[in-house]
Design a protein around this motif. Sequence first.
Motif, short mmCIF file in Angstrom:
data_model
loop_
_atom_site.label_atom_id
_atom_site.label_comp_id
_atom_site.label_asym_id
_atom_site.label_seq_id
_atom_site.Cartn_x
_atom_site.Cartn_y
_atom_site.Cartn_z
N TYR A 198 5.29 8.23 48.30
CA TYR A 198 5.98 7.17 48.46
C TYR A 198 7.10 7.03 47.16
O TYR A 198 6.75 7.39 46.08
N GLU A 199 8.58 6.90 47.44
CA GLU A 199 9.66 6.82 46.66
C GLU A 199 10.39 5.48 46.88
O GLU A 199 10.94 5.51 47.97
N GLN A 200 10.74 4.92 46.01
CA GLN A 200 11.65 3.77 46.14
C GLN A 200 12.97 4.05 45.70
O GLN A 200 13.09 4.51 44.23
N GLY A 244 4.04 0.16 44.91
CA GLY A 244 3.87 1.37 45.85
C GLY A 244 2.91 1.26 46.91
O GLY A 244 3.09 0.84 48.13
N ARG A 269 6.54 7.24 43.14
CA ARG A 269 7.49 7.54 42.18
C ARG A 269 8.42 6.54 42.13
O ARG A 269 8.87 6.17 43.09
N ASP A 270 9.09 5.74 41.08
CA ASP A 270 9.84 5.08 40.90
C ASP A 270 9.76 3.52 41.75
O ASP A 270 10.53 3.07 42.36
N THR A 308 2.85 1.22 40.34
CA THR A 308 2.87 2.37 41.37
C THR A 308 1.87 2.13 42.37
O THR A 308 2.12 2.08 43.59
N ARG A 319 11.04 1.60 38.94
CA ARG A 319 12.35 1.25 39.05
C ARG A 319 13.12 0.32 38.34
O ARG A 319 13.93 0.27 37.75
#
Length: 288
Positions: free
Chosen positions: A119-121, A149, A166-167, A172, A192
């Motif tokens: 998962y990435e934002q 996340g 990530r981010d 998270t 983020r």
Amino acid sequence: WTHRLGGINFMGRGTVTARAALLADGRRGDRVITLAEGHGYAVGDRITVVAPATERFRRLIEHHMSWHTLAQGLFEVVEVEGGRVTLSQPLRTDFLREDGAFAQKMRLITGCGVEGVGYEQASSIERAPGMKEADYKRARLAEDLPFYGVFFQNAWGVWLRDVGVRDAGFHTAYFVVTKHAEVRDCVFEDRRFPGGGATSYAGFDRTWDGLMENLETHNLRHAPNLQWNASGNVIRNGRFTGSDGQWHAGWTLENLLENNVISAHGTGGTYGHGLYASGPWSPLHGPQ
């Protein structure tokens, strides 16, 4: 309902009955609590037992932070005999009548997990030339979603395995009011939002009997982190870089951290200690 949201959410309903006051003190090591007959609990029900943070307790520990809870736990009912309710395991601390200790039935989400995903934002906001830091932060807060996340709330027997985050916006992966939660072989990195408090933790919050094993984190604020009466948890064989390990707030009890490597040097908000716990002088976190 929740005041938090993640990219992936598992959320049980929570409390579904009124408070049932304890008629006798529940002492550390007890498995039986005493309630008024007619409480309605049956074998197999999951209940929470709570001791509010009273003025008596605050005076005792010389601390006046506005905590709501001194102690809490999630239990399964294994036997009922009138007002005597037998729990699946012993109480870890005292739940006293004079503190207004009570029980409530819970409706929890169970048997849910995430495996083998990332998962990435992303962010659509770029800092314009000459833009002040405060204005940049406000723009990001207005436009970027402050997501977690993966988020678990009011859950029993849930897990993450081989998950990368990530981010994420705030945290998270996060666990609130959960029991028997497991995190294995995961990697969490960066956040983020560049903000301060209550962001970028990896750990357990109001979670009991959880396990984190082989967790790797980078550039978070507090990891591994335990707070708000998180009790009976094990965090082992982890590598945490750029964050500090903390017993963060809310009277955490009986947790084991073993065979972890923590490098607390970083610019993401770490306090700089390998492991940290505050004392009564702390206006936010209180004594641990």
